[in-house]
Write a protein that holds these residues in place. Sequence first.
Motif, PDB file in Angstrom:
ATOM      1  N   HIS A 216       0.829  -1.149  -0.092  1.00 14.88           N
ATOM      2  CA  HIS A 216       0.005   0.046  -0.058  1.00 14.88           C
ATOM      3  C   HIS A 216       0.786   1.247   0.009  1.00 14.88           C
ATOM      4  O   HIS A 216       0.627   2.184  -0.985  1.00 14.88           O
ATOM      5  N   ASP A 217       2.026   1.293   0.856  1.00 16.68           N
ATOM      6  CA  ASP A 217       2.666   2.316   1.058  1.00 16.68           C
ATOM      7  C   ASP A 217       3.554   2.702  -0.220  1.00 16.68           C
ATOM      8  O   ASP A 217       3.990   3.775  -0.785  1.00 16.68           O
ATOM      9  N   ALA A 218       4.086   1.332  -0.975  1.00 16.42           N
ATOM     10  CA  ALA A 218       4.814   1.514  -2.234  1.00 16.42           C
ATOM     11  C   ALA A 218       4.088   2.139  -3.049  1.00 16.42           C
ATOM     12  O   ALA A 218       4.565   2.845  -4.202  1.00 16.42           O
ATOM     13  N   GLN A 219       2.653   1.885  -3.335  1.00 15.25           N
ATOM     14  CA  GLN A 219       1.702   2.353  -4.400  1.00 15.25           C
ATOM     15  C   GLN A 219       1.796   4.064  -4.269  1.00 15.25           C
ATOM     16  O   GLN A 219       1.661   4.609  -5.048  1.00 15.25           O
ATOM     17  N   ILE A 220       1.890   4.565  -2.868  1.00 12.14           N
ATOM     18  CA  ILE A 220       1.857   5.608  -2.633  1.00 12.14           C
ATOM     19  C   ILE A 220       3.018   6.549  -2.953  1.00 12.14           C
ATOM     20  O   ILE A 220       2.819   7.793  -3.513  1.00 12.14           O
ATOM     21  N   MET A 221       4.034   6.121  -2.693  1.00 12.40           N
ATOM     22  CA  MET A 221       5.554   6.762  -2.839  1.00 12.40           C
ATOM     23  C   MET A 221       5.886   6.569  -4.266  1.00 12.40           C
ATOM     24  O   MET A 221       6.509   7.465  -4.885  1.00 12.40           O
ATOM     25  N   TYR A 222       5.611   5.514  -4.666  1.00 13.69           N
ATOM     26  CA  TYR A 222       6.012   5.184  -6.212  1.00 13.69           C
ATOM     27  C   TYR A 222       4.888   4.715  -7.106  1.00 13.69           C
ATOM     28  O   TYR A 222       4.808   3.318  -7.177  1.00 13.69           O
ATOM     29  N   PRO A 223       3.784   5.526  -7.531  1.00 13.44           N
ATOM     30  CA  PRO A 223       2.595   5.098  -8.195  1.00 13.44           C
ATOM     31  C   PRO A 223       3.010   4.437  -9.424  1.00 13.44           C
ATOM     32  O   PRO A 223       2.433   3.133  -9.709  1.00 13.44           O
ATOM     33  N   ASP A 224       4.289   4.600  -9.984  1.00 10.87           N
ATOM     34  CA  ASP A 224       4.476   3.823 -11.073  1.00 10.87           C
ATOM     35  C   ASP A 224       5.849   2.702 -10.675  1.00 10.87           C
ATOM     36  O   ASP A 224       6.873   3.425 -10.484  1.00 10.87           O
ATOM     37  N   PRO A 225       5.369   1.480 -10.556  1.00  9.83           N
ATOM     38  CA  PRO A 225       6.617   0.371 -10.176  1.00  9.83           C
ATOM     39  C   PRO A 225       7.864   0.541 -11.014  1.00  9.83           C
ATOM     40  O   PRO A 225       8.855  -0.048 -10.399  1.00  9.83           O
TER      41      PRO A 225
END
Length: 531
Positions: A216-225
């Motif tokens: 969840h936090d990864a999607q917030i901080m780096y929306p594009d993986p």
Amino acid sequence: MKVQSIAAGFGAHKMRLMAVTTALAASATASVASTGECNVAGIPSFPDMSVISADAVSEPAAYCRVIGRIGTETEFELLLPDEWNGKFIMGGSGGFAGNFDNMANDAFNVVTDGWATVSTDTGHKGSNIVASWALNNLERQVSFGFQAVHRTAVTSKAIIADFYGTESQRNIFLGCSRGGGQAMMVAQRSPDVFDGIYAGAPAYSWTKEMAGRWTHDAQIMYPDPNQITTPVIDADALAILGGGIMEHCDALDGLKDGILNDPRQCDFDVASLTCGEGETNQCLSPEQVAAAKAIHGEAEFGGISWPGTPMGVELPGNPLGWLIWISGGYVEGAEMDFHPGSEQSAFEEPPIPNATWGFATQMMKYFFYNDPDWTYEGYDFSDYAHHAERLSSSVDADNPDLSEFRANGGKLILDNGWMDGSLTAYGTINYYESVLALDPTARDDVRLFVRPGVTHCSGGPGPDGTNYIAALEEWLDTGVAPDQLDAPFVDPRTRQPDGRGGRIICAHPSVVTYDGSGDPNSPESFRCEVP
């Protein structure tokens, strides 16, 4: 089951040991010399276990270094001092393990004090931020989750008893991060193996916190993986965020020292940092404000929720705060030292922008979906709960029932730093309170300390020199549960007092409280007070 078979294999051996007339001296400083020899032939082997090597080591103390293998591939390193103090301590590891990291010996050099000590690679070799070893391998997943630590502990105790001619008189587990989760697992699943357990910054919920919350936090901080160089909240924004929080909340506890004694008192509104019309300096964009609020707040995903990161962790100067764990940014060739005391990995590591991003994507790829190409692009958590439920029984240590451990006389200390940017103190508090909700008398045998100004396991501006081995020993010896403990300021490299004095830490729900006028580097200037 293999765990049961090896335990049964020790049965006859244990009966023989009970007939041994050699007893440890009553003095805590008495030592026992080995009756075995430090070579492969001199170390006993047991069913489903073999000795790989045994070598005499002279520095920093004289001991026998034993490498062994249990079952298919679980390896362990057992250190047997020439002059044994009659005690055994197992040290936990960090991340996904894969090596012989041993918190007890790395942080406290216990072998020099005569402790026999062991660590395990948990059934695989590799970098402790890589989980590719778990791909479609249930045995390795279960070994990592709980089985390797249990089998290593009971095997080591049997070797110790044979090597010295008598059983260990005290058995302690000491772990932080993944080792803290291992500590909680043995309290719940191996309740008769250890007398005292320390679980620091415990990674106890791999499915909910490390896979779910951190994705969840990864999607917030780096929306594009596929873009992991620049986070939504970059270093400049992080300095503004951390500065605003500290400016508003640092002095709430009576000391302006870069430490929030209780971040729950901080009512800072991040939205106050939003850039106005045409403003670009010393302010945050609406996207950055939203991201900060999401990281601080409770997150809901896949039908469950998990608490956020406490305020006060953001400052770029925090060595184990947001820069390492939450924001960061991938830099080619840079090494990420996310776990204090971990050996430098000789294994290749994937490109990751921060540690939580790395752990989350590795969990999802190799535990949840068995797909090395999985990414969170477009991921909506719709089938998350199904996989979490499937894995939880193997890797999560979230059972609040500690009755069997307590009935055996066990004592457990839980710990978390308020400035930990990874394993949120709120999650550890929630587990502790669930233990008390199930049985309020558990506080007689279980205590939680939340340390102001301390980051992940150790470090940060707060005093982090508490000797938890000594605290457990005193508790076991006296039966008196600690309400507060000394917390010296220490050198982060040597872990020795650095001359700045110290403070105290308090058993939850009490909070470290300054008297308003005393020396801020003296324990006498602080007391424990329930908010």
